[in-house]
Design a protein around this motif. Sequence first.
Motif, PDB file in Angstrom:
ATOM      1  N   PRO A   2       0.727  -1.192   0.048  1.00  0.00           N
ATOM      2  CA  PRO A   2       0.162   0.158   0.010  1.00  0.00           C
ATOM      3  C   PRO A   2       0.802   1.453  -0.090  1.00  0.00           C
ATOM      4  CG  PRO A   2      -0.946  -1.669   1.650  1.00  0.00           C
ATOM      5  CD  PRO A   2       0.529  -2.038   1.095  1.00  0.00           C
ATOM      6  N   PRO A  86     -10.222   7.266 -10.658  1.00  0.00           N
ATOM      7  CA  PRO A  86      -9.923   5.813 -11.321  1.00  0.00           C
ATOM      8  C   PRO A  86      -9.907   6.075 -12.688  1.00  0.00           C
ATOM      9  CG  PRO A  86     -12.223   5.873 -10.441  1.00  0.00           C
ATOM     10  CD  PRO A  86     -11.493   7.001  -9.850  1.00  0.00           C
ATOM     11  N   GLN A 132      -4.645   4.989 -10.987  1.00  0.00           N
ATOM     12  CA  GLN A 132      -5.035   6.281 -10.534  1.00  0.00           C
ATOM     13  C   GLN A 132      -3.636   6.779 -10.417  1.00  0.00           C
ATOM     14  OE1 GLN A 132      -6.427   6.766  -6.587  1.00  0.00           O
ATOM     15  NE2 GLN A 132      -4.744   6.567  -5.421  1.00  0.00           N
ATOM     16  N   GLN A 148      -0.834   4.185  -9.301  1.00  0.00           N
ATOM     17  CA  GLN A 148      -1.146   3.165  -8.135  1.00  0.00           C
ATOM     18  C   GLN A 148      -2.266   2.295  -8.961  1.00  0.00           C
ATOM     19  OE1 GLN A 148      -2.314   5.791  -5.052  1.00  0.00           O
ATOM     20  NE2 GLN A 148      -0.182   5.596  -4.132  1.00  0.00           N
ATOM     21  N   CYS A 150      -5.772   0.811  -7.727  1.00  0.00           N
ATOM     22  CA  CYS A 150      -6.790   0.628  -6.623  1.00  0.00           C
ATOM     23  C   CYS A 150      -7.919  -0.099  -6.982  1.00  0.00           C
ATOM     24  CB  CYS A 150      -7.192   2.190  -6.657  1.00  0.00           C
ATOM     25  SG  CYS A 150      -5.953   3.223  -5.993  1.00  0.00           S
ATOM     26  N   LYS A 153     -11.838   0.438  -6.299  1.00  0.00           N
ATOM     27  CA  LYS A 153     -12.418   1.883  -6.887  1.00  0.00           C
ATOM     28  C   LYS A 153     -12.992   1.346  -8.281  1.00  0.00           C
ATOM     29  CE  LYS A 153      -9.645   5.632  -5.199  1.00  0.00           C
ATOM     30  NZ  LYS A 153      -9.068   6.848  -5.459  1.00  0.00           N
ATOM     31  N   ASN A 163      -6.830  -0.509  -0.174  1.00  0.00           N
ATOM     32  CA  ASN A 163      -5.756  -0.041  -0.203  1.00  0.00           C
ATOM     33  C   ASN A 163      -5.555   0.011  -1.765  1.00  0.00           C
ATOM     34  OD1 ASN A 163      -4.682  -0.264   2.340  1.00  0.00           O
ATOM     35  ND2 ASN A 163      -4.326  -2.522   2.222  1.00  0.00           N
ATOM     36  N   CYS A 164      -4.555   1.112  -1.941  1.00  0.00           N
ATOM     37  CA  CYS A 164      -3.820   1.125  -3.295  1.00  0.00           C
ATOM     38  C   CYS A 164      -2.756   0.863  -3.130  1.00  0.00           C
ATOM     39  CB  CYS A 164      -4.131   2.886  -3.727  1.00  0.00           C
ATOM     40  SG  CYS A 164      -5.747   3.240  -4.070  1.00  0.00           S
ATOM     41  N   TYR A 165      -1.898   0.494  -4.322  1.00  0.00           N
ATOM     42  CA  TYR A 165      -0.661  -0.261  -4.417  1.00  0.00           C
ATOM     43  C   TYR A 165       0.068   0.514  -5.572  1.00  0.00           C
ATOM     44  CZ  TYR A 165      -3.126  -3.897  -1.996  1.00  0.00           C
ATOM     45  OH  TYR A 165      -4.003  -4.490  -1.146  1.00  0.00           O
TER      46      TYR A 165
END
Length: 206
Positions: A2, A86, A132, A148, A150, A153, A163-165
């Motif tokens: 994350p 997104p 994103q 990232q 996500c 979304k 979480n976004c990665y």
Amino acid sequence: MPHNGTVHSNAADVIYDSAGNKLLRGVPYYVLPLFSGSGGGLTLSRTTIDSCPLDVTQEPFDLSKGVPFTITPNVFDEDYVREAYPVTIEADVTDPCRGSNIMKVTTSDNGTKGFKSATIGGESNKPESCFQLVEADMMPGLRSYQIQLCPFKCGTNTSTSLNCYNVGLVANDVGKKFLATTEVIYPVVLTNSFVKPASQSSTSSL
């Protein structure tokens, strides 16, 4: 994996290209590393001679811009791309695999030791293709961004994770760099490709 606070997001902010212009939906841009000396732009290549879908990789040479990508908002029908919204990222080239050009993150057998790598062949507004851009304050006077993934979304996401990665570069055993989810920050700048033809029939890496 994350994001860890080294990048920030503000949904009201518009994304800007390397010339300081607002990032437009549907316009192809080269995705280039912020720091020189770290390789070229993002491109597409094969893991093996006949493998499909194509992997998203980095050109090894600084002067190689790679292939252009379009960035399209998934939710709002706006002309500009906004931060932390997104988006679908799509390669603006002819795919020899004759599949979708939409980028997705998946587990690919490319020697990156289990990292989830980016390929094309995705679908718009699906969790595995839900990205994103957030600003990465790495160099004063030049806007750079962190890509990232996500998943929550977009589409129908069965995971409870919000979480976004971070999406950055991971090298395989022979040093080839693949785009993949990783904890490492990979700041990029976006350069309008209309200085050259926006579409290419093939890439140098195929």
